[in-house]
Write an enzyme that holds these catalytic residues in place. Structure first.
Site, PDB file in Angstrom:
ATOM      1  N   ASP A  16      -1.685  -2.357   8.099  1.00  0.00           N
ATOM      2  CA  ASP A  16      -1.781  -0.908   8.226  1.00  0.00           C
ATOM      3  C   ASP A  16      -2.424  -0.361   6.942  1.00  0.00           C
ATOM      4  O   ASP A  16      -2.492  -1.066   5.921  1.00  0.00           O
ATOM      5  CB  ASP A  16      -0.368  -0.345   8.438  1.00  0.00           C
ATOM      6  CG  ASP A  16      -0.325   1.175   8.459  1.00  0.00           C
ATOM      7  OD1 ASP A  16      -1.203   1.788   9.102  1.00  0.00           O
ATOM      8  OD2 ASP A  16       0.568   1.738   7.806  1.00  0.00           O
ATOM      9  N   ASP A  18      -2.407   3.635   5.621  1.00  0.00           N
ATOM     10  CA  ASP A  18      -1.616   4.661   4.937  1.00  0.00           C
ATOM     11  C   ASP A  18      -0.154   4.235   4.830  1.00  0.00           C
ATOM     12  O   ASP A  18       0.485   3.865   5.822  1.00  0.00           O
ATOM     13  CB  ASP A  18      -1.709   5.989   5.691  1.00  0.00           C
ATOM     14  CG  ASP A  18      -3.103   6.577   5.654  1.00  0.00           C
ATOM     15  OD1 ASP A  18      -3.439   7.235   4.656  1.00  0.00           O
ATOM     16  OD2 ASP A  18      -3.858   6.361   6.620  1.00  0.00           O
ATOM     17  N   ASP A 192       4.307   0.456   7.696  1.00  0.00           N
ATOM     18  CA  ASP A 192       5.425   1.236   7.156  1.00  0.00           C
ATOM     19  C   ASP A 192       6.057   2.199   8.149  1.00  0.00           C
ATOM     20  O   ASP A 192       7.217   2.584   8.000  1.00  0.00           O
ATOM     21  CB  ASP A 192       4.945   2.049   5.953  1.00  0.00           C
ATOM     22  CG  ASP A 192       4.017   3.190   6.367  1.00  0.00           C
ATOM     23  OD1 ASP A 192       2.995   2.904   7.031  1.00  0.00           O
ATOM     24  OD2 ASP A 192       4.315   4.349   6.049  1.00  0.00           O
TER      25      ASP A 192
END
Length: 266
Positions: A16, A18, A192
């Site tokens: 991922d 961000d 996240d």
């Protein structure tokens, strides 16, 4: 949770962006990429024979901008955009988001703490600067989607996104795993957000590892404290893989398997 091992040569690595590779910022355009990160990703991409892809909610063009000059395999807008090695960017027809925009723009204009992020075939409503407005945003999104076709809401960290229905990061990872150079490798996905959970589920089903960046209930099997810890792990893994690759190449040259001007990957 189990300790996080270094990346192995047979890994198919999915990351991922961000909140994972880059620290979150008040607004998406303010995100900054650590200077050493592009070099580390380049080394990992080479050591893994190209089996590294970015899986993000951002459009692929934005990922290319932040990681330039790299143009890695990528799934953007949670898998609605897709690009593998040597392939053109594949994007499905744009859904009918246009008719929803007046109502969403009116909401954002009424509450300055909200922000609209326009994507290629999706739109996100951020409330990071006004977290108390989350119930209002969720209700507004549910209202505009009531009669919409082919669209769905995707809640995330301080954001609710309206995107094409039926696409997610898990589906994107599964697609990559059916293609070279990812096929036959062991998947590892780091993310996240709750939007990454579909990816964690898929890599677990494929016998791989999900890495949560942060702390919360998750389908991931391993966690690190934050993006800085994840980047440190990537740097150490790249260094180890580069060293092991050089040792294998040298051993092969000594055995007469390859000449000094060629390269070899196991």
């Amino acid at each position: 949770m189990s300790p996080l091992p270094l990346i192995e040569p047979d890994t198919a690595l999915f990351l991922d962006f961000d909140g994972t590779l880059a620290d979150l910022a008040p607004r998406p355009e303010l995100v900054r990429v650590e200077p050493e990160l592009v070099g580390t990703l380049t080394a990992l991409h080479t050591s893994l024979d190209g089996a590294l892809a970015i899986i993000s909610g951002r459009p692929v063009a934005e990922l290319d901008h932040f990681l330039q000059p790299l143009r890695l395999p990528a799934a953007g807008v949670h898998g609605a955009e897709f690009r593998n090695i040597g392939e053109r960017l594949i994007t499905p027809p744009a859904p009918g988001i246009g008719p929803l925009m007046p109502q969403l723009e009116a909401l954002v204009n009424k509450y300055p703490g909200l922000r609209l992020e326009y994507k290629t075939i999706a739109v996100a409503i951020h409330f990071r600067q006004a977290p108390e407005l989350e119930p209002l945003v969720r209700a507004a999104v549910a209202d505009v989607l009531r009669d919409a076709v082919g669209l769905e809401a995707l809640p995330g960290k301080m954001v609710v996104e309206i995107k094409p229905a039926g696409v997610d990061k898990g589906g994107a990872i599964a697609s990559f795993m059916r293609m070279p150079p990812f096929a036959g490798r062991r998947p590892l996905f780091a993310g996240d957000d709750v939007t990454d959970e579909a990816g964690f589920v898929v890599v677990r089903e494929l016998g791989g590892t999900g890495v949560l960046v942060g702390q919360r209930a998750t389908a991931a099997s391993v966690s690190v404290t934050g993006p800085a810890a994840l980047r440190c792990w990537l740097h150490r893994s790249a260094h180890a893989l580069t060293g092991s690759t050089a040792q294998r190449d040298e051993a092969a040259r000594a055995a007469g398997g390859i000449d000094s001007n060629s390269s070899h990957r196991l």
